[in-house]
Design a protein around this motif. Structure first.
Motif, mmCIF file in Angstrom:
data_model
loop_
_atom_site.group_PDB
_atom_site.id
_atom_site.type_symbol
_atom_site.label_atom_id
_atom_site.label_comp_id
_atom_site.label_asym_id
_atom_site.label_seq_id
_atom_site.Cartn_x
_atom_site.Cartn_y
_atom_site.Cartn_z
ATOM 1 N N PHE B 120 0.855 -1.191 0.000
ATOM 2 C CA PHE B 120 0.000 0.000 0.000
ATOM 3 C C PHE B 120 0.885 1.233 0.000
ATOM 4 O O PHE B 120 1.807 1.339 0.797
ATOM 5 N N ARG B 139 -2.763 7.302 3.577
ATOM 6 C CA ARG B 139 -3.948 7.653 2.809
ATOM 7 C C ARG B 139 -3.581 7.783 1.352
ATOM 8 O O ARG B 139 -2.534 8.331 1.002
ATOM 9 N N ILE B 142 -7.532 5.683 -4.522
ATOM 10 C CA ILE B 142 -7.441 4.598 -5.496
ATOM 11 C C ILE B 142 -8.754 4.547 -6.252
ATOM 12 O O ILE B 142 -9.817 4.405 -5.632
ATOM 13 N N VAL B 145 -11.604 6.790 -5.057
ATOM 14 C CA VAL B 145 -12.143 6.598 -3.708
ATOM 15 C C VAL B 145 -11.000 6.755 -2.711
ATOM 16 O O VAL B 145 -9.975 6.081 -2.831
ATOM 17 N N GLY B 146 -11.169 7.634 -1.759
ATOM 18 C CA GLY B 146 -10.154 7.814 -0.734
ATOM 19 C C GLY B 146 -10.057 6.565 0.123
ATOM 20 O O GLY B 146 -11.061 6.056 0.610
ATOM 21 N N THR B 147 -8.847 6.036 0.288
ATOM 22 C CA THR B 147 -8.637 4.805 1.032
ATOM 23 C C THR B 147 -7.573 5.060 2.093
ATOM 24 O O THR B 147 -6.558 5.672 1.805
ATOM 25 N N GLU B 148 -7.837 4.593 3.282
ATOM 26 C CA GLU B 148 -6.859 4.756 4.347
ATOM 27 C C GLU B 148 -6.545 3.422 4.960
ATOM 28 O O GLU B 148 -7.404 2.546 5.043
ATOM 29 N N MET B 149 -5.306 3.275 5.390
ATOM 30 C CA MET B 149 -4.899 2.013 5.993
ATOM 31 C C MET B 149 -4.057 2.340 7.212
ATOM 32 O O MET B 149 -3.142 3.144 7.135
ATOM 33 N N LYS B 150 -4.409 1.711 8.330
ATOM 34 C CA LYS B 150 -3.637 1.931 9.549
ATOM 35 C C LYS B 150 -2.686 0.758 9.711
ATOM 36 O O LYS B 150 -3.092 -0.393 9.508
ATOM 37 N N TYR B 151 -1.436 1.044 10.033
ATOM 38 C CA TYR B 151 -0.457 -0.021 10.267
ATOM 39 C C TYR B 151 0.168 0.166 11.632
ATOM 40 O O TYR B 151 0.376 1.291 12.070
ATOM 41 N N ASP B 155 4.433 -4.342 13.863
ATOM 42 C CA ASP B 155 3.647 -5.514 13.486
ATOM 43 C C ASP B 155 4.565 -6.544 12.813
ATOM 44 O O ASP B 155 5.245 -6.218 11.853
ATOM 45 N N ARG B 178 -9.074 14.405 4.369
ATOM 46 C CA ARG B 178 -10.338 13.698 4.130
ATOM 47 C C ARG B 178 -11.403 14.644 3.586
ATOM 48 O O ARG B 178 -12.327 14.210 2.924
ATOM 49 N N ARG B 217 -15.691 16.944 8.275
ATOM 50 C CA ARG B 217 -15.646 15.970 9.371
ATOM 51 C C ARG B 217 -15.272 16.616 10.700
ATOM 52 O O ARG B 217 -15.411 16.017 11.758
ATOM 53 N N LEU B 244 -13.981 30.447 21.399
ATOM 54 C CA LEU B 244 -13.635 29.160 22.002
ATOM 55 C C LEU B 244 -12.134 28.930 22.075
ATOM 56 O O LEU B 244 -11.694 27.937 22.636
ATOM 57 N N TRP B 248 -4.254 30.990 26.096
ATOM 58 C CA TRP B 248 -3.423 31.021 27.304
ATOM 59 C C TRP B 248 -2.818 29.661 27.612
ATOM 60 O O TRP B 248 -1.910 29.537 28.405
#
Lengths: 142, 300
Positions: B120, B139, B142, B145-151, B155, B178, B217, B244, B248
């Motif tokens: 990826f 990210r 493809i 289409v926006g594609t995200e992969m967490k690694y 691992d 995004r 988002r 908001l 400080w």
């Protein structure tokens, strides 16, 4: 001083992006009904999730209301946060199927998570619906 | 018991390191951070020349070696064991230096794939966690289409992590991609590795992102992002954001202290692991030099 305390008097939570009843979805195969519905700007709505939780994720079967009809579909990608090594997409993608698990379209034009191969194989039984036909029409795995 | 003594220790020396820690964790580039010269005060127990070997930017290159500053989650024994495991893993695979904004490729074994491996490519939009739980998110777009992969960084199924383009962006998190048009996060899957000259500083890409119109988002006008172009909102949004805002907070030393690991502790940690990390690095460079030779290919 009052503005400081007025900043947050109620709690807000992040959007969970669940796929549940009445969620709008995106059809990603090239079936006529799906294409028409997307082109008209009336994307299908989930009207039932076939699991105990009522919240759908990759590989779950759902029923959608599309152009006044009830059609079954498989979720092939979610916006929801996913576990490591499972892709997350920018849209909730579905592929329409009939009762036997045969897809209505002939081609899927978006990437499909590879885990779906295992998930759908596990859900297919010899005398029930065969969901693995969906995998054959996918063009790209991720 | 261990935790309790640790807490006590932190509390005792609570105020001394605050100033230094706050300076360390400001957003300035690593080069301005100098080693303080008051080494001689504590120089009796530890050898000063040993300490100076550790480069001051280690905390940017190896952020996952620093534990979570949340005091309830600290456990010095677990942290130490995790660091040992991380070094062991680094001896087996090359985990390069990367930052949020770098373009990376991850090859990993995948039991679900037909050829049992996947790759990826994408831009790193988030880097989180510490110790063995360190993870990063890639990210890419493809087929529109926006594609995200967490690694997870450590691992064992990961075969190779490549940094195709080493660079930083203006922000520490690029989650606003995004909400941006697809071209901002589209990267070619067959991208070639872009090499930087040896010893060059990591370039910062000053690209400003123009978002799609709302809904988003998150309320980006409140997040104070540097890499966002003009959001084009009505005045009431900016007024509310100003109401908001908490400007400080950057002067709240205690808050900063609780959010960061004090410099003394950082030094201790890196002094413990640096010699082995350095060895791993040297070995990696040697291997790289060997790999540089490319077999000539036939051009028809």
């Amino acid at each position: 001083m009052s503005t400081i305390f007025a900043a947050r008097q109620f709690s807000t939570s992040a959007v969970s992006n669940h796929i549940m009843k009445l969620t709008r979805l995106r059809v990603v195969d090239n079936s006529t009904i799906g294409k028409q519905a997307m082109a008209e700007g009336k994307p299908p709505r989930c009207i039932h999730v076939y699991n105990k939780k009522g919240i759908g994720t990759i590989g779950d079967k759902i029923m959608v209301a599309i152009k006044g009809e009830k059609v079954k579909a498989i979720i092939v990608g979610c916006v929801k946060e996913q576990k490591p090594n499972i892709p997350r997409f920018d849209s909730n993608n579905i592929v329409l199927i009939d009762d036997n698990g045969t897809p209505l379209g002939t081609r899927i034009n978006v990437p499909i998570p590879i885990v779906l191969r295992t998930i759908l194989k596990e859900k297919t039984f010899s005398k029930g619906a065969d969901y693995t036909k969906l995998l054959a029409i996918a063009s790209n795995y991720v | 018991m261990l935790l309790k003594t640790l807490n006590f220790h932190r509390f005792k020396c609570g105020f001394a390191p605050v100033l230094r820690a706050s300076r360390l964790f400001s957003n300035s580039p690593p080069s301005d951070v100098q080693q303080p010269s008051d080494e001689s005060i504590s120089g009796k127990q530890v050898k000063p020349e040993r300490k100076s070997v550790v480069p001051s930017n280690s905390r940017f290159i190896y952020p996952e070696f620093l534990p979570d500053p949340k005091i309830e989650w600290r456990n010095s024994l677990r942290e130490k064991l995790e660091r040992m495991d991380m070094i062991q893993r680094r001896k087996h695979i090359d985990i390069p230096e990367f930052y949020v904004g770098s373009i990376m490729a991850v090859s990993s074994s995948n039991q679900h794939a037909p050829n049992k491996a996947t790759r990826f490519v994408g831009i790193c939009i988030q880097r989180l966690g510490c110790g063995l739980r360190a993870n990063f998110t890639l990210r890419n777009v493809i087929k529109h289409v926006g594609t995200e992969m967490k690694y997870q960084l450590y691992d064992p199924t990961i075969q190779k992590i490549e940094v195709l383009r080493l660079e930083k962006r203006l922000d520490d998190e690029l989650l606003y991609l995004r909400d941006a048009p697809n071209e901002y996060s589209t990267f070619d899957e067959n991208m070639e590795v872009e090499y930087l000259p040896e010893g060059a500083p990591v370039p910062v890409n000053p690209e400003m992102v123009k978002l799609k119109p709302r809904p988003w988002r998150a309320r980006w006008e409140r997040k104070n992002m540097k890499g966002l172009a003009d959001l084009g909102l009505e005045d009431r949004f900016y007024e509310r954001a100003e109401e908001l805002a908490t400007p400080w907070e950057k002067y709240d030393l205690m808050k900063q202290y609780r959010k960061t690991i004090p410099e003394e502790e950082q030094k201790e940690i890196f002094a413990e692991v640096y010699s082995e990390l350095h060895e791993v690095e040297v070995m990696r460079k040697k291997l790289k030099r060997k790999k540089v030779f490319i077999k000539p290919t036939k051009n028809v």
